[in-house]
Design an enzyme around this catalytic site. Structure first.
Site, short mmCIF file in Angstrom:
data_model
loop_
_atom_site.label_atom_id
_atom_site.label_comp_id
_atom_site.label_asym_id
_atom_site.label_seq_id
_atom_site.Cartn_x
_atom_site.Cartn_y
_atom_site.Cartn_z
N CYS A 41 41.45 43.66 40.32
CA CYS A 41 40.44 44.57 40.87
C CYS A 41 40.92 45.11 42.20
O CYS A 41 41.82 44.55 42.82
CB CYS A 41 39.14 43.81 41.07
SG CYS A 41 38.54 43.15 39.53
N TYR A 182 40.07 40.48 26.32
CA TYR A 182 39.85 39.72 27.55
C TYR A 182 38.86 38.58 27.31
O TYR A 182 37.69 38.82 27.01
CB TYR A 182 39.32 40.67 28.62
CG TYR A 182 39.13 40.06 29.99
CD1 TYR A 182 40.05 39.16 30.52
CD2 TYR A 182 38.04 40.41 30.78
CE1 TYR A 182 39.88 38.62 31.79
CE2 TYR A 182 37.86 39.88 32.05
CZ TYR A 182 38.78 38.98 32.55
OH TYR A 182 38.62 38.45 33.80
N HIS A 185 38.38 33.86 32.72
CA HIS A 185 37.70 33.89 34.02
C HIS A 185 36.19 33.74 33.95
O HIS A 185 35.50 34.03 34.93
CB HIS A 185 38.02 35.21 34.77
CG HIS A 185 39.44 35.31 35.20
ND1 HIS A 185 40.15 36.49 35.20
CD2 HIS A 185 40.29 34.37 35.66
CE1 HIS A 185 41.39 36.27 35.64
NE2 HIS A 185 41.48 34.99 35.93
N ASP A 277 41.72 30.96 40.02
CA ASP A 277 42.98 31.58 39.64
C ASP A 277 43.64 32.24 40.85
O ASP A 277 44.85 32.36 40.92
CB ASP A 277 42.70 32.62 38.55
CG ASP A 277 43.84 32.70 37.57
OD1 ASP A 277 44.56 31.69 37.41
OD2 ASP A 277 44.01 33.76 36.96
#
Ligand code: ADP
Ligand code: SF4
Length: 702
Positions: A41, A182, A185, A277
């Site tokens: 991001c 995806y 996370h 992460d």
């Protein structure tokens, strides 16, 4: 037209690094080397598509073989307002994405897109659609939104599969080479379906591992059959949620990967939620994920990519040679140095700008503002300002520059001006380059921050036109006697000890005989006398927590009080708050929230409740207020007061930059240094002209 100076001299690289430059086949496409910029991001997203396209393009130029988007909202029924990511809601979003793919392709890299259906991670504040997930549960946002996701039924599951497929086809039309599934996370419906803590379904999508991966498998198969002839289809998955068997755990995820081993074209493995992460260097070493990604490769014949804030080349090589990873994934190292692969390829190790692991970059996303990087001040300014991490405009005049102070601001100005070709004199009062980072890197957990100075020192070593003078605390007389036409004041700042900050805008009461130390005093080696210390944090970034940790390490009985609800509250934006508070508690520091420091007297401090004003006294031999700083602006003010003498001395301008102008983060200081250097001798802005380009949304017809 500006003429640009391209920096760097190619050298031979050790043959053992060649392995990093082998091509890697990923399904139907081939990456030219093993450097892979995983999705990250950046706070630009749909608001700043051209700036974003250029940012990614510069990384392609810097040699990353694969460059991915951030998460891209694939359907309007799942969006994460107020965060600003990319969107692929309908065909009208394709041109913005194509612009990025084109920029990446221009330099021979592959473009990857991370399609995301956030499901119960977003409240859909913009579209007002009802969020969906595997179960009826409150949405899992950072702000405890009073919204629940509803449980998806079979029709919903069918619909989301259809929407995913439509987005996949659009992504291909936009020009992407890798199209992600995806599931990582805890940031999307696929992850939620995998994990028993969200998925307690009793239908074919819940229960056994086979059932929980069903949706991920179906979506992967559908993606491959739609675009797999020309596009690679990676799966991104979290290998452990770090909550034991209550969440996804390594063995369970390995079983999942084992069941789908060769279905995707690549496995992109991550660890738990994003905060784990991308842990800061204060809480994780380089490669902290390694124990979790160990062994994944034996479950698949397809390439595996993983991250670990890798900047050590030997470590990267050993990951490949030991068969742990096929590709070196990076978000932060690629932000700090978009040219990392090229510099390794060309043996330019002294030119590598190593990430310091501060997560200021992450704060861009959390504050919905264009990504900033402490080490790389050109980040997000590639298009807006035409800055480039490795190229600078050649100087326009032969007028030399004097820089006073060698902190992050002075060093960045010196190295950038030096590369532009200016003759620079850098005067430093101390005996070492680095300013505040020299001191802060000695504080608990902050040792990696020294890299801010290290990189710049190595650059200055290569610049004969920058002369550095140590033990040179300059006065206005000195500066006037030198007669160097451009003077930059980068003399930094000093922490206040009078309590002025967010809460008190006027000094607080400190009785005579009280022991009060500012963080500057402590960093200069002054330690409290006595046994009890109160750290009062009204700054809310890292310094208060770090001071408390330091005092606990030194054996003091430490209380940390703050007017905020929690320790170091701004560090929510760097995803550290939880880690900081945990560490402070583990070190035995008592944390008191919602308390303002009212006054200090010998051996005692008075705190006031921020709601009721109720006073409470606590024992404190020493108080360390962490509130605000004052610029070290005496030299600047002296020089400004003597402006009539400038012309005779040959001085044209005196400019304060960085903390000497207004104290802020180290990232602000490197940016300020860069800005001064980039803008020197550039034509002045026309009346009303902005100092950057901006993109304005086209108005729809009425
Ligand atoms: P910034 O974050 O803005 O770069 P720092 O506080 O890190 O600021 O750095 C300021 C540097 O300036 C320190 O290394 C300090 O020793 C040096 N300095 C301060 N005053 C003078 C002066 N009058 N002459 C030379 N160096 C100075
Ligand atoms: Fe690394 Fe900090 Fe730059 Fe992020 S902001 S890339 S953590 S140096």
């Amino acid at each position: 037209m500006d003429e640009f100076v391209e920096w760097g001299t190619k050298l031979a690289r050790p043959a053992r690094y060649d392995v990093l430059f082998e091509p890697v086949k990923i399904g139907p496409v081939t990456a030219r080397n093993r450097f892979y910029q995983v999705p990250h991001c950046n706070g630009m997203g749909y608001r700043d598509p051209t700036a974003l396209a250029h940012m990614r393009g510069v990384k392609a130029e810097g040699g990353w073989a694969v460059i991915c988007t951030e998460q891209v909202e694939l359907h309007h029924t799942s969006e994460i307002t107020p965060f600003i990511e990319l969107r692929l809601w309908d065909d009208r979003d394709i041109p913005a994405l194509s612009r990025m793919a084109d920029k990446i392709h221009e330099h021979g890299s592959l473009a990857g897109i991370e399609l995301a259906y956030n499901g119960m991670n977003g409240s859909n504040l913009y579209t007002r659609e009802v969020p969906m997930g595997p179960a009826h549960l409150p949405v899992a946002t950072f702000t405890y939104d009073p919204v629940q996701a509803r449980r998806m039924d079979m029709e919903d599951i069918k619909n989301v599969r259809k929407w995913h497929l439509a987005a996949v086809r659009r992504a291909k039309r936009a020009g992407f080479d890798l199209i992600y599934v995806y599931a990582a996370h805890a940031l999307g419906f696929l992850h939620h379906f995998l994990s028993r803590r969200y998925n307690q379904r009793t239908d074919e999508y819940g229960g056994s591992i086979e059932n929980r991966i069903r949706l991920m498998r179906e979506i992967t198969e559908e993606t491959i059959s739609a675009v797999g002839d020309t596009c690679a289809v990676p799966i991104r998955i979290s290998v452990d949620e770090l909550m034991g068997e209550g969440g996804l755990y390594k063995e369970e995820v390995e079983d999942m990967i084992g069941l789908m081993g060769d279905l995707p074209d690549l496995w992109d493995v991550t660890l738990a939620g994003w905060e784990n992460d991308s842990r800061t260097s204060r809480f994780a070493e380089e490669g902290a994920q390694e124990p979790f990604i160990l062994g994944i490769k034996r479950l698949t014949s397809k390439p595996v990519v993983g991250v670990g804030r890798y900047t050590s080349v030997d470590r990267m090589v050993s990951l490949v040679n030991k068969g742990i990873l096929d590709m070196i994934g990076a978000a932060r190292p690629s932000i700090a140095d978009p040219f990392l692969p090229k510099k390794i390829e060309e043996g330019r190790f002294d030119d590598i700008r190593e990430c310091i692991g501060c997560n200021i970059c992450v704060s861009g996303d959390f504050t919905m503002s264009p990504i900033r990087c402490t080490q790389n001040p050109t980040m997000a300014e590639e298009w807006r300002k035409g800055w480039h991490p490795e190229k600078v405009r050649r100087k326009k005049t032969d007028k030399p520059v004097l820089i006073v102070g060698s902190g992050p601001a002075g060093l960045e100005a010196a190295q950038t001006l030096g590369k532009r070709g200016y003759d620079v004199t850098l005067a430093e009062a101390g005996t070492e380059l680095g300013g505040r980072v020299l001191k802060e890197a000695k504080l608990p957990g902050l040792s990696a921050w020294i890299r801010v100075a290290d990189y710049r020192k190595l650059q200055l070593n290569q610049l004969p036109n920058v002369a550095t003078y140590f033990e040179s605390r300059l006065t206005a007389d000195d500066v006037l006697s030198f007669g160097i036409p451009r003077v930059v004041i980068a003399t930094g700042s000093t922490w206040r000890a009078d309590g002025v900050g967010h809460y008190h805008t006027l000094p607080m009461r400190i009785a005579e005989g009280s022991q009060v130390l500012s963080p500057s005093d402590v960093m200069d080696g002054r330690m409290p006398v006595g046994g009890t210390v109160l750290v009062w944090d009204d700054e809310h970034y890292y310094m208060g927590g770090v001071m408390a940790e330091l005092m606990a390490e030194k054996g003091f009985d430490v209380t940390y009080a703050t007017p905020a609800s929690e320790a170091s509250t701004w560090t929510r934006n760097t995803m550290e708050q939880h880690f900081i508070q945990k560490r402070m508690l583990e070190k035995g520091i008592k944390i008191i929230s919602f308390k303002a420091l009212e006054s200090v007297s010998p051996g005692e401090a008075t705190l006031a409740c921020t709601f009721t004003g109720k006073l409470e006294k606590i024992a404190a031999d020493c108080v360390i207020p962490v509130t605000a700083r004052l610029p070290n602006d005496a030299l600047c003010l002296d020089l400004l007061a003597r402006k009539p003498e400038w012309a005779d001395s040959g001085i044209e301008c005196v400019t304060a930059i960085g903390d000497a102008l207004a104290p802020a983060t180290i990232a602000h200081a490197t940016y300020a240094g860069r800005r001064y250097a980039e803008e020197l001798d550039q034509p002045p802005l026309a009346e009303g002209e902005l100092p950057f380009k901006r993109e304005i949304t086209g108005l729809a017809p009425l």
